[in-house]
Design an enzyme around this catalytic site. Sequence first.
Site, mmCIF file in Angstrom:
data_model
loop_
_atom_site.group_PDB
_atom_site.id
_atom_site.type_symbol
_atom_site.label_atom_id
_atom_site.label_comp_id
_atom_site.label_asym_id
_atom_site.label_seq_id
_atom_site.Cartn_x
_atom_site.Cartn_y
_atom_site.Cartn_z
ATOM 1 N N GLY A 18 0.694 -0.845 0.015
ATOM 2 C CA GLY A 18 -0.031 0.043 -0.025
ATOM 3 C C GLY A 18 0.543 1.250 -0.190
ATOM 4 O O GLY A 18 2.282 1.557 0.813
ATOM 5 N N ASP B 8 0.138 0.446 8.951
ATOM 6 C CA ASP B 8 -0.307 -0.681 10.196
ATOM 7 C C ASP B 8 0.701 -0.370 11.204
ATOM 8 O O ASP B 8 0.440 -0.901 12.488
ATOM 9 C CB ASP B 8 -0.008 -1.665 9.976
ATOM 10 C CG ASP B 8 -1.103 -2.030 8.411
ATOM 11 O OD1 ASP B 8 -2.095 -0.953 8.619
ATOM 12 O OD2 ASP B 8 -1.677 -3.340 8.074
ATOM 13 N N GLY C 79 -6.259 -1.793 9.529
ATOM 14 C CA GLY C 79 -5.076 -2.248 10.888
ATOM 15 C C GLY C 79 -6.352 -3.790 10.671
ATOM 16 O O GLY C 79 -6.933 -4.224 11.749
ATOM 17 N N ARG C 80 -5.335 -4.930 9.752
ATOM 18 C CA ARG C 80 -6.251 -5.804 9.883
ATOM 19 C C ARG C 80 -5.633 -6.908 10.920
ATOM 20 O O ARG C 80 -6.304 -7.391 12.061
ATOM 21 C CB ARG C 80 -5.250 -6.927 8.554
ATOM 22 C CG ARG C 80 -6.254 -8.140 8.603
ATOM 23 C CD ARG C 80 -5.837 -8.781 7.879
ATOM 24 N NE ARG C 80 -6.623 -8.766 6.376
ATOM 25 C CZ ARG C 80 -7.205 -8.852 5.592
ATOM 26 N NH1 ARG C 80 -8.335 -9.915 5.837
ATOM 27 N NH2 ARG C 80 -7.741 -8.356 4.500
ATOM 28 N N GLU D 171 -10.452 -2.094 11.570
ATOM 29 C CA GLU D 171 -11.227 -2.834 10.762
ATOM 30 C C GLU D 171 -11.412 -4.265 10.121
ATOM 31 O O GLU D 171 -11.288 -5.633 10.892
ATOM 32 C CB GLU D 171 -10.649 -2.619 9.026
ATOM 33 C CG GLU D 171 -9.589 -3.522 8.759
ATOM 34 C CD GLU D 171 -8.542 -3.434 7.577
ATOM 35 O OE1 GLU D 171 -9.752 -2.462 7.085
ATOM 36 O OE2 GLU D 171 -6.695 -2.879 7.567
ATOM 37 N N ARG E 182 -4.353 6.913 3.875
ATOM 38 C CA ARG E 182 -2.968 6.720 3.225
ATOM 39 C C ARG E 182 -1.931 7.472 2.713
ATOM 40 O O ARG E 182 -1.177 7.459 2.793
ATOM 41 C CB ARG E 182 -2.975 4.986 2.445
ATOM 42 C CG ARG E 182 -3.313 3.775 3.238
ATOM 43 C CD ARG E 182 -3.314 2.911 1.712
ATOM 44 N NE ARG E 182 -3.424 2.057 0.828
ATOM 45 C CZ ARG E 182 -3.771 1.476 0.211
ATOM 46 N NH1 ARG E 182 -3.498 0.509 0.794
ATOM 47 N NH2 ARG E 182 -4.724 1.183 -1.112
#
Length: 405
Positions: free
Chosen positions: A13, A138, A181-182, A237, A298
Amino acid sequence: MTPKKILVAQGGGPTAVINQSLAGVVLESRRFAGVERVYGAHHGVRGIVNEDLLDLTQETSHNLEMVANTPSSALGSTRDKPDAKYCQEIFKVLQAHEIGAFFYIGGNDSSDTVRIVADEAAKANYPLRCMHIPKTIDNDLVGNDHTPGFPSAARFVAQAFAGANLDNASLTGVYVAVVMGRHAGFLTAASALGKKFPDDGPHLIYLPERTFDTEKFLADVKRTYERLGRCVIAVSEGIHDSAGAPIVTKLAEKVEHDAHGNVQLSGTGALADLLCEAIKNKLGIKRVRGDTFGYVQRSFLGCVSDVDQREAREVGEKAVQFAMWSGRSGSVAIKRTGYYSVDYQLAALESVAGKTRVMEDEFITSCGTDVTDAFRMYLRPLLGSGMPDAYRLRPNHVAKVLKKG
């Protein structure tokens, strides 16, 4: 010997400062007399295997500086996640173009790619120096105090929530915003830095480091709303249940998946919408609004941390210096040495590749819905200078005449 040809690429990203790292690599490389060419791969590793390369030796220093101050990936990026076979193709191209140093700016997957390519070069006894340059909003690279790209994204999140809180205080209700943010909640936690007064939002923060329970969430919202007459909520998220299943899969009827088979968390407003519906239906609160920050956090132009810019440039420069002077491959790591200063070290690729950092327990309160002062102290210097502030009118009420008692 100084590598004669250098190749740099960007992966994953985009961020607001990834081009600072690119400029750092190109400008620092061109200072070494033995360097004849500096190439850039168009769209990351995919550009390498397709031999879609740009000659950055011919780029002017002035334009490189202008590009450095521009968010997003100037070379283009890719979501390709190379396996061993893919990396063998990368190595073939590097070898064919007589590349002596390979610099890859990216996150976890990018560091693993660099590791595999370095292994291929070692097996072929080919003199290739492979350097991973850290980048991710992240903030989930192990071995780093923080990673370039995160501070600017965190600055955006903090300011966005400060604005949302002002809006919510004017027209009260419940506001939910989903942040990227996984697995790591650093970016969502940054929302707390937008608070000035004790009753400012976000009042509740939900991170993937803690199990999410829908019933407890509704109880938290109800309690906050009854106490303050409003509620601002920051949600990662990647929130999940006790079994590790993403909450969006529990609430949504249909779930999308990305190219790697992962549940699609970004690029969709499903989670915010579903949480808002649950609040409306279960708590009976009428004014409930939700947002998904998505990709906007981003590469947001004009909301960049000067600290982030400086460090992103320096990790690019240090990667070149490590490659030229140490003759080793590795990953540049940022280490905090004071309040506030940093140093740069060269970490072994295998210590970073394929690993994920999550928020430390000391940064999360015992209730699990807020951050500690330790986190605020950790993040504040990274946000940079010129952070805006919000003020209130003092409550000097006039005595009622008609509505007494």
